[in-house]
Design a protein around this motif. Structure first.
Motif, mmCIF file in Angstrom:
data_model
loop_
_atom_site.group_PDB
_atom_site.id
_atom_site.type_symbol
_atom_site.label_atom_id
_atom_site.label_comp_id
_atom_site.label_asym_id
_atom_site.label_seq_id
_atom_site.Cartn_x
_atom_site.Cartn_y
_atom_site.Cartn_z
ATOM 1 N N ALA A 87 2.299 22.214 8.558
ATOM 2 C CA ALA A 87 3.192 22.791 7.555
ATOM 3 C C ALA A 87 3.744 21.682 6.665
ATOM 4 O O ALA A 87 3.889 20.538 7.099
ATOM 5 C CB ALA A 87 4.337 23.537 8.223
ATOM 6 N N LEU A 88 4.056 22.028 5.431
ATOM 7 C CA LEU A 88 4.740 21.136 4.495
ATOM 8 C C LEU A 88 6.181 21.615 4.396
ATOM 9 O O LEU A 88 6.425 22.786 4.106
ATOM 10 C CB LEU A 88 4.061 21.190 3.127
ATOM 11 N N ALA A 89 7.144 20.741 4.664
ATOM 12 C CA ALA A 89 8.545 21.169 4.678
ATOM 13 C C ALA A 89 9.467 19.981 4.462
ATOM 14 O O ALA A 89 9.050 18.821 4.511
ATOM 15 C CB ALA A 89 8.875 21.865 5.997
ATOM 16 N N LEU A 145 6.883 13.878 18.193
ATOM 17 C CA LEU A 145 6.296 12.571 17.914
ATOM 18 C C LEU A 145 6.501 12.245 16.435
ATOM 19 O O LEU A 145 6.071 12.997 15.563
ATOM 20 C CB LEU A 145 4.803 12.588 18.238
ATOM 21 N N LEU A 146 7.183 11.136 16.155
ATOM 22 C CA LEU A 146 7.442 10.691 14.784
ATOM 23 C C LEU A 146 6.576 9.481 14.477
ATOM 24 O O LEU A 146 6.716 8.428 15.121
ATOM 25 C CB LEU A 146 8.910 10.287 14.623
ATOM 26 N N VAL A 147 5.680 9.613 13.502
ATOM 27 C CA VAL A 147 4.832 8.498 13.063
ATOM 28 C C VAL A 147 4.809 8.503 11.538
ATOM 29 O O VAL A 147 4.644 9.561 10.920
ATOM 30 C CB VAL A 147 3.391 8.621 13.595
ATOM 31 N N HIS A 148 4.959 7.331 10.923
ATOM 32 C CA HIS A 148 5.040 7.211 9.463
ATOM 33 C C HIS A 148 6.118 8.153 8.938
ATOM 34 O O HIS A 148 5.903 8.931 7.997
ATOM 35 C CB HIS A 148 3.689 7.511 8.813
ATOM 36 N N ALA A 149 7.290 8.067 9.551
ATOM 37 C CA ALA A 149 8.389 8.971 9.186
ATOM 38 C C ALA A 149 9.696 8.211 8.971
ATOM 39 O O ALA A 149 10.231 8.215 7.863
ATOM 40 C CB ALA A 149 8.563 10.045 10.253
ATOM 41 N N VAL A 150 10.231 7.553 10.007
ATOM 42 C CA VAL A 150 11.564 6.952 9.870
ATOM 43 C C VAL A 150 11.587 5.813 8.858
ATOM 44 O O VAL A 150 12.612 5.567 8.221
ATOM 45 C CB VAL A 150 12.101 6.459 11.232
ATOM 46 N N GLU A 151 10.463 5.119 8.685
ATOM 47 C CA GLU A 151 10.475 3.966 7.779
ATOM 48 C C GLU A 151 10.442 4.352 6.314
ATOM 49 O O GLU A 151 10.795 3.560 5.443
ATOM 50 C CB GLU A 151 9.324 3.009 8.100
ATOM 51 N N THR A 152 10.003 5.562 5.983
ATOM 52 C CA THR A 152 9.859 5.972 4.581
ATOM 53 C C THR A 152 10.744 7.152 4.198
ATOM 54 O O THR A 152 10.918 7.422 3.020
ATOM 55 C CB THR A 152 8.396 6.351 4.282
ATOM 56 N N SER A 153 11.315 7.848 5.160
ATOM 57 C CA SER A 153 12.115 9.031 4.855
ATOM 58 C C SER A 153 13.433 8.661 4.201
ATOM 59 O O SER A 153 14.107 7.713 4.609
ATOM 60 C CB SER A 153 12.389 9.831 6.136
ATOM 61 N N LEU A 184 4.182 18.628 11.099
ATOM 62 C CA LEU A 184 4.945 18.851 9.878
ATOM 63 C C LEU A 184 4.871 17.595 9.027
ATOM 64 O O LEU A 184 5.153 16.504 9.522
ATOM 65 C CB LEU A 184 6.396 19.194 10.209
ATOM 66 N N MET A 185 4.475 17.748 7.775
ATOM 67 C CA MET A 185 4.420 16.633 6.840
ATOM 68 C C MET A 185 5.501 16.822 5.783
ATOM 69 O O MET A 185 5.623 17.904 5.207
ATOM 70 C CB MET A 185 3.035 16.542 6.201
ATOM 71 N N PRO A 186 6.326 15.787 5.533
ATOM 72 C CA PRO A 186 7.410 15.907 4.561
ATOM 73 C C PRO A 186 6.890 16.171 3.153
ATOM 74 O O PRO A 186 5.792 15.742 2.783
ATOM 75 C CB PRO A 186 8.106 14.545 4.642
ATOM 76 N N ALA A 187 7.701 16.854 2.360
ATOM 77 C CA ALA A 187 7.294 17.215 1.010
ATOM 78 C C ALA A 187 6.956 15.982 0.170
ATOM 79 O O ALA A 187 6.030 16.006 -0.645
ATOM 80 C CB ALA A 187 8.408 18.022 0.342
ATOM 81 N N ALA A 188 7.687 14.881 0.359
ATOM 82 C CA ALA A 188 7.432 13.676 -0.418
ATOM 83 C C ALA A 188 6.106 13.025 -0.057
ATOM 84 O O ALA A 188 5.545 12.263 -0.852
ATOM 85 C CB ALA A 188 8.566 12.673 -0.221
ATOM 86 N N LEU A 189 5.612 13.298 1.137
ATOM 87 C CA LEU A 189 4.361 12.701 1.597
ATOM 88 C C LEU A 189 3.148 13.482 1.129
ATOM 89 O O LEU A 189 2.107 12.916 0.798
ATOM 90 C CB LEU A 189 4.375 12.630 3.125
ATOM 91 N N GLY A 190 3.262 14.807 1.070
ATOM 92 C CA GLY A 190 2.110 15.667 0.794
ATOM 93 C C GLY A 190 1.554 16.206 2.092
ATOM 94 O O GLY A 190 2.061 15.917 3.175
ATOM 95 N N VAL A 191 0.513 17.002 2.004
ATOM 96 C CA VAL A 191 0.004 17.669 3.192
ATOM 97 C C VAL A 191 -1.506 17.731 3.181
ATOM 98 O O VAL A 191 -2.129 17.877 2.123
ATOM 99 C CB VAL A 191 0.598 19.097 3.318
ATOM 100 N N MET A 251 0.839 -1.191 0.000
ATOM 101 C CA MET A 251 0.000 0.000 0.000
ATOM 102 C C MET A 251 0.879 1.247 0.000
ATOM 103 O O MET A 251 1.651 1.462 0.922
ATOM 104 C CB MET A 251 -0.899 0.024 1.240
ATOM 105 N N PRO A 252 0.818 2.078 -1.056
ATOM 106 C CA PRO A 252 1.617 3.292 -1.076
ATOM 107 C C PRO A 252 1.218 4.198 0.074
ATOM 108 O O PRO A 252 0.064 4.251 0.466
ATOM 109 C CB PRO A 252 1.268 3.928 -2.437
ATOM 110 N N SER A 253 2.203 4.924 0.608
ATOM 111 C CA SER A 253 1.925 5.748 1.776
ATOM 112 C C SER A 253 2.126 7.215 1.462
ATOM 113 O O SER A 253 3.055 7.843 1.975
ATOM 114 C CB SER A 253 2.826 5.321 2.949
ATOM 115 N N ASP A 254 1.294 7.783 0.583
ATOM 116 C CA ASP A 254 1.247 9.231 0.525
ATOM 117 C C ASP A 254 0.139 9.676 1.462
ATOM 118 O O ASP A 254 -0.545 8.869 2.101
ATOM 119 C CB ASP A 254 1.074 9.753 -0.907
ATOM 120 N N VAL A 255 -0.017 10.979 1.595
ATOM 121 C CA VAL A 255 -0.911 11.489 2.624
ATOM 122 C C VAL A 255 -2.368 11.075 2.395
ATOM 123 O O VAL A 255 -3.127 10.862 3.350
ATOM 124 C CB VAL A 255 -0.767 13.021 2.729
#
Length: 246
Positions: free
Chosen positions: A82-84, A100-108, A63-70, A1-5
């Motif tokens: 924020a998107l950054a 709090l980091l969730v859905h971050a370290v595994e895909t960044s 904060l949502m990473p740019a690759a994830l979307g917002v 399952m792709p994990s964009d926002v």
């Protein structure tokens, strides 16, 4: 399952996603039972969990990473997202108490730079809580949920990653023992799965959680020459609902 926002939002709106959110929220609350007066930042897709713990904080933002979307949050009131670039956090030094980091370290693709930036923005005595898919759990082996995307971690791997970036692990927990199935009878029995799994089978949990403290006597190694250095207020303010950008 792709994990964009959008995929993440849609998953947490399903019955299985709602149960997963509830079980992980309980684990977060056990590790952080009191956030009164704290400045809280969620990175990745943390908003489903921030909603349950942000009311007592001094202020909260995501904060949502740019690759994830917002996507905006909360649904009512002023936007706090924020998107950054997660490797260049738009916050001042020592301006955040809890991250709090969730859905971050595994895909960044910038885990090291992201953790260095978190070290920079955390206040002295600040705490980081990481939620990541468990490499030994069944959720990481199936790609029909977001926990099957990216790189899963064992508890020891995640602990070593944090130590390498000058954090001291101080606590850990596990959650999400229910099988990733959509049958109603399984979903309704989720609390029993959690009790049994936590007591007897902690290594097969769906996610691992590690809390770490900033080593205030250490100076982080430079990850890279920053493209820019912006100066921001000590705490997140004034995010645009329309764009999600600072």
């Amino acid at each position: 399952m792709p994990s964009d926002v959008i995929d993440l939002r849609d998953f947490y709106q399903t019955s299985l996603g709602q149960v997963a959110r509830q079980m992980i929220r309980r684990a977060i609350r056990r590790m952080w039972p009191d956030l009164r007066g704290q400045r809280l930042l969620g990175i990745g897709y943390a908003t489903p969990f921030l909603s349950a713990i942000s009311a007592e904080t001094e202020r909260s933002a995501a904060l949502m990473p740019a690759a994830l979307g917002v996507l905006g949050w909360p649904a009512d009131g002023r936007n706090l997202v924020a998107l950054a670039d997660e490797g260049e956090l738009p916050f001042a030094d020592y301006s955040i108490d809890r991250v709090l980091l969730v859905h971050a370290v595994e895909t960044s693709g910038e885990v090291g730079p992201m953790l260095k930036e978190i070290w920079r923005v955390l206040a002295g005595g600040g705490r980081l809580l990481v939620v990541a898919p468990n490499r030994r759990g069944i959720w990481a082996r199936l790609d029909r949920t977001p926990f099957g995307s990216g790189r899963p971690y064992t508890m020891s791997q995640l602990s070593q990653l944090l130590r390498d970036e000058l954090f001291t692990p101080i606590g850990s927990a596990t959650a999400l023992f229910i099988p990733p199935a959509r049958e109603g009878i399984i979903l309704r029995s989720a609390p029993a799965w959690e009790r049994i799994g936590t007591r007897f089978f902690p290594t097969v949990a769906g996610v691992v959680l590690i809390e770490a403290a900033k080593q205030i006597y250490a100076k982080p190694r430079a990850a890279r020459e920053p493209r820019r250095r912006l100066v921001y207020a000590p705490a997140p303010h004034g995010l645009s609902r329309q764009t999600g950008r600072c």
